[in-house]
Design a protein around this motif. Structure first.
Motif, short mmCIF file in Angstrom:
data_model
loop_
_atom_site.label_atom_id
_atom_site.label_comp_id
_atom_site.label_asym_id
_atom_site.label_seq_id
_atom_site.Cartn_x
_atom_site.Cartn_y
_atom_site.Cartn_z
N UNK A 192 30.56 -31.93 -42.93
CA UNK A 192 30.98 -32.37 -41.55
C UNK A 192 29.62 -32.67 -40.93
N UNK A 193 29.83 -33.03 -39.51
CA UNK A 193 28.35 -33.38 -38.88
C UNK A 193 28.08 -34.93 -38.90
N UNK A 194 29.18 -35.85 -38.79
CA UNK A 194 28.92 -37.17 -38.81
C UNK A 194 28.14 -37.64 -37.49
N UNK A 195 28.28 -36.87 -36.29
CA UNK A 195 27.74 -36.96 -35.22
C UNK A 195 26.18 -37.22 -35.19
N UNK A 196 25.60 -36.60 -36.06
CA UNK A 196 24.27 -36.48 -36.17
C UNK A 196 23.48 -37.99 -36.86
N UNK A 197 24.73 -38.83 -37.50
CA UNK A 197 24.28 -39.82 -38.29
C UNK A 197 24.71 -41.07 -37.55
N UNK A 198 25.62 -41.05 -36.54
CA UNK A 198 25.95 -42.06 -35.52
C UNK A 198 24.87 -42.44 -34.79
N UNK A 199 24.44 -43.81 -34.27
CA UNK A 199 23.40 -44.04 -33.39
C UNK A 199 24.12 -43.63 -31.89
N UNK A 200 23.08 -43.44 -31.00
CA UNK A 200 23.56 -42.95 -29.63
C UNK A 200 24.40 -44.07 -28.93
N UNK A 223 28.24 -39.39 -30.55
CA UNK A 223 26.87 -39.27 -31.15
C UNK A 223 26.10 -37.96 -30.61
N UNK A 224 25.36 -37.40 -31.40
CA UNK A 224 24.56 -36.19 -31.00
C UNK A 224 23.19 -36.84 -31.16
N UNK A 225 23.04 -37.98 -31.37
CA UNK A 225 21.41 -38.52 -31.71
C UNK A 225 21.01 -38.92 -30.35
N UNK A 226 19.48 -38.92 -29.99
CA UNK A 226 19.17 -39.38 -28.86
C UNK A 226 18.36 -40.95 -29.28
N UNK A 227 18.93 -41.49 -30.41
CA UNK A 227 18.14 -42.76 -30.59
C UNK A 227 19.34 -43.67 -31.16
N UNK A 228 18.75 -44.82 -31.66
CA UNK A 228 19.75 -45.74 -31.93
C UNK A 228 20.02 -46.01 -33.51
#
Length: 528
Positions: free
Chosen positions: A185-193, A198-203
């Protein structure tokens, strides 16, 4: 450093284990001499202690009417135990434990692929890659979670999952992609913000970068895409993230949307075996990660069904080892979670061993109380919270009671539902009081006991199977498992070089906040 001797130094003071020395001397590990092993599959049942094995075995014996001498796929291969303490704590977390298995060194809780003084430590997976072996990680948690991350990332804080995701695809201090297979799992850390959830703070779009910058051939985000990828070397490298966060508990899993742990492991074995080059083999780590999460919230049904999914996966791997003939299978856990006991004191009058009515000792454990459970406490709590939010003026008591009766197959008292709703109302932030209360409805009937919502320090089970597995026996430090794998695959950790150091440790005030946060999470049974 290449370990060609069967001996390592094991001098420890207090909690601190020695690091590997250039010329190992001292204690000789049984079964660590080179012996023609081509592949190693390391299976890690996260949060799984000896009582979990006993509870699961007796539950399935009772439910499925199996004979008393029936054995699970794990029972026949248990050969010893593993000691789990961290560098800085008698009770480890998953990050420190994964680093011990991956690097062969003790580190601090929260450290991923780093030493106790925050230096990069080479992992057996990275060394295997440099030896020409294929490599893979399979998990039911987020792939950025502590256990998988410990084999292919280097950060001093396990919660930096956006950075860990970057390192897993190949943007890392070793200079490129280390993995041929990465499933979980964990796709949210691979998607852009810019993407919802998404759990990323960048694009950065790490799924896109994986193929355009780091050589991944296939990326799947659905089961349909995953199943469409061939199960041979033409699929490699293959990255698959099926859910935004952790994959669902086995008891809740929709098989049309998510593969099982065994499904993912079979795909990994098929592709890695076919893709092994020049007669070289592979290293694969497989984690049953959500066993731990159910332990944190003391959910017996979620715990037991994920254990069964892990057993099914172990049976699959054992069959592979039988057919292959050159594979060593190792089962370990990183730690125990929940302090599970197969019995409990139900009231204060039993504290001296006597029941209220008979004066007899309360030797009780009722697996049949769990037979009809069809959902995890996580799923039911989510439904109850959603109903409370959607219908604030509705009859939440009746809704919750009907849901529990349907999902657990038990009769519940009005006061139990009142306590459940009270637990919901006490929640603040991400606390999980509702899950606790739901779990207690089953635990009290089965008379299962739990001593904590965190980890415990008990030794965990060690199992081995396949090529040279019979020579591994006894009690080991978790770091010694790494040493065994290094020697079986003739790995040289010294071949792993780093272009830059890990990020600095969090500032003291951040560490203090983290310690307080983690203390609260353990108090509230959180496992995010």
């Amino acid at each position: 450093m290449k370990l060609t001797s069967a001996c390592i130094i094991l001098t420890a003071t207090g909690l601190v284990s020695a690091q590997f020395a250039p010329k190992p001397k001292g204690k000789c590990l049984p079964g660590t001499s080179p012996s023609g092993v081509k592949n190693v599959v390391l299976l890690i049942s996260d949060g799984f202690g000896p009582a979990s094995q006993t509870t699961a075995r007796t539950f399935f014996q009772a439910r499925d009417k199996l004979p008393y001498e029936w054995k699970s796929p794990l029972d026949d291969i248990i050969v010893g135990t593993v000691r789990t303490k961290a560098y800085d704590n008698w009770i480890t977390d998953s990050a420190s434990a994964a680093t011990a298995y991956a690097c062969g060194v003790k580190t601090f809780n929260a450290g991923i692929g780093v030493t106790f003084d925050n230096q990069n430590c080479p992992t057996i997976l990275e060394a295997a890659k440099r030896s020409g072996l294929r490599t893979g990680l399979v998990t039911t948690t987020r792939v950025t979670h502590a256990t998988p991350a410990g084999f292919a990332a280097h950060v001093p804080e396990r919660d930096w999952e956006a950075l860990i995701a970057q390192q897993l695809i190949g943007d890392n201090p070793t200079g490129g992609r280390e993995l041929d297979v990465l499933f979980g799992g964990g796709a949210s850390y691979f998607f852009p913000n810019t993407t919802k959830g998404s759990k990323r703070d960048d694009a950065r779009d790490l799924h896109a970068e994986a193929t355009t910058k780091f050589g991944w051939k296939n990326v799947a985000t659905t089961r349909a895409q995953f199943d469409a990828v061939p199960s041979d070397k033409s699929a490699l490298p293959l990255l698959a993230t099926f859910t935004n966060s952790h994959m669902n508990y086995e008891i809740d899993r929709n098989s049309t949307l998510e593969p099982s742990l065994a499904d993912m492991t079979k795909k990994a074995l098929d592709t890695l075996k076919d893709g092994s080059e020049n007669g070289k083999g592979f290293f694969l780590m497989v984690e049953g990660g959500r066993i731990d999460h159910a332990g944190h919230i003391n959910d017996p049904a979620g715990h037991l069904h994920d254990i069964k999914a892990y057993w099914d996966t172990l049976e699959l791997v054992k069959k592979f080892a039988d057919e292959d003939g050159n594979t060593l299978v190792i089962h370990v856990s990183d730690h125990e979670t929940g302090g599970l006991t197969v019995a409990r004191q139900m009231n204060a009058n039993q504290k001296d061993g006597a029941t209220d009515d008979s004066g007899s000792w309360p030797y009780r454990w009722f697996p049949e109380a769990l037979f009809k459970a069809t959902a995890s406490t996580e799923k039911l709590a989510g439904l109850i919270r959603a109903e409370a939010k959607a219908n604030p003026a509705g009859d939440l008591v009746t809704y919750a009671k009907n849901l529990v009766v349907k999902s657990y197959g038990i009769d519940v008292k009005d006061e139990e539902i009142t306590n459940l709703i009270a637990a919901l109302k006490r929640e603040r932030g991400s606390t999980q009081f509702t899950e606790w209360a739901l779990g207690e409805l089953l635990n009290s009937r089965a008379e299962l006991g739990w001593t904590t919502h965190g980890h415990s320090g008990v030794d965990v089970l060690l199992g081995t199977y396949g090529r040279t597995g019979a020579s591994i026996r006894g009690s080991y430090e978790n770091t010694e498992i790494s040493t065994i794998i290094q020697q079986r695959l003739n790995l040289d950790l010294g071949t792993v070089k780093f272009a830059y150091p890990p990020p600095p440790m969090p500032a003291p005030e951040a560490l203090a906040r983290r310690a307080e946060k983690k203390a609260q999470e353990h108090a509230y049974g959180l496992h995010n």
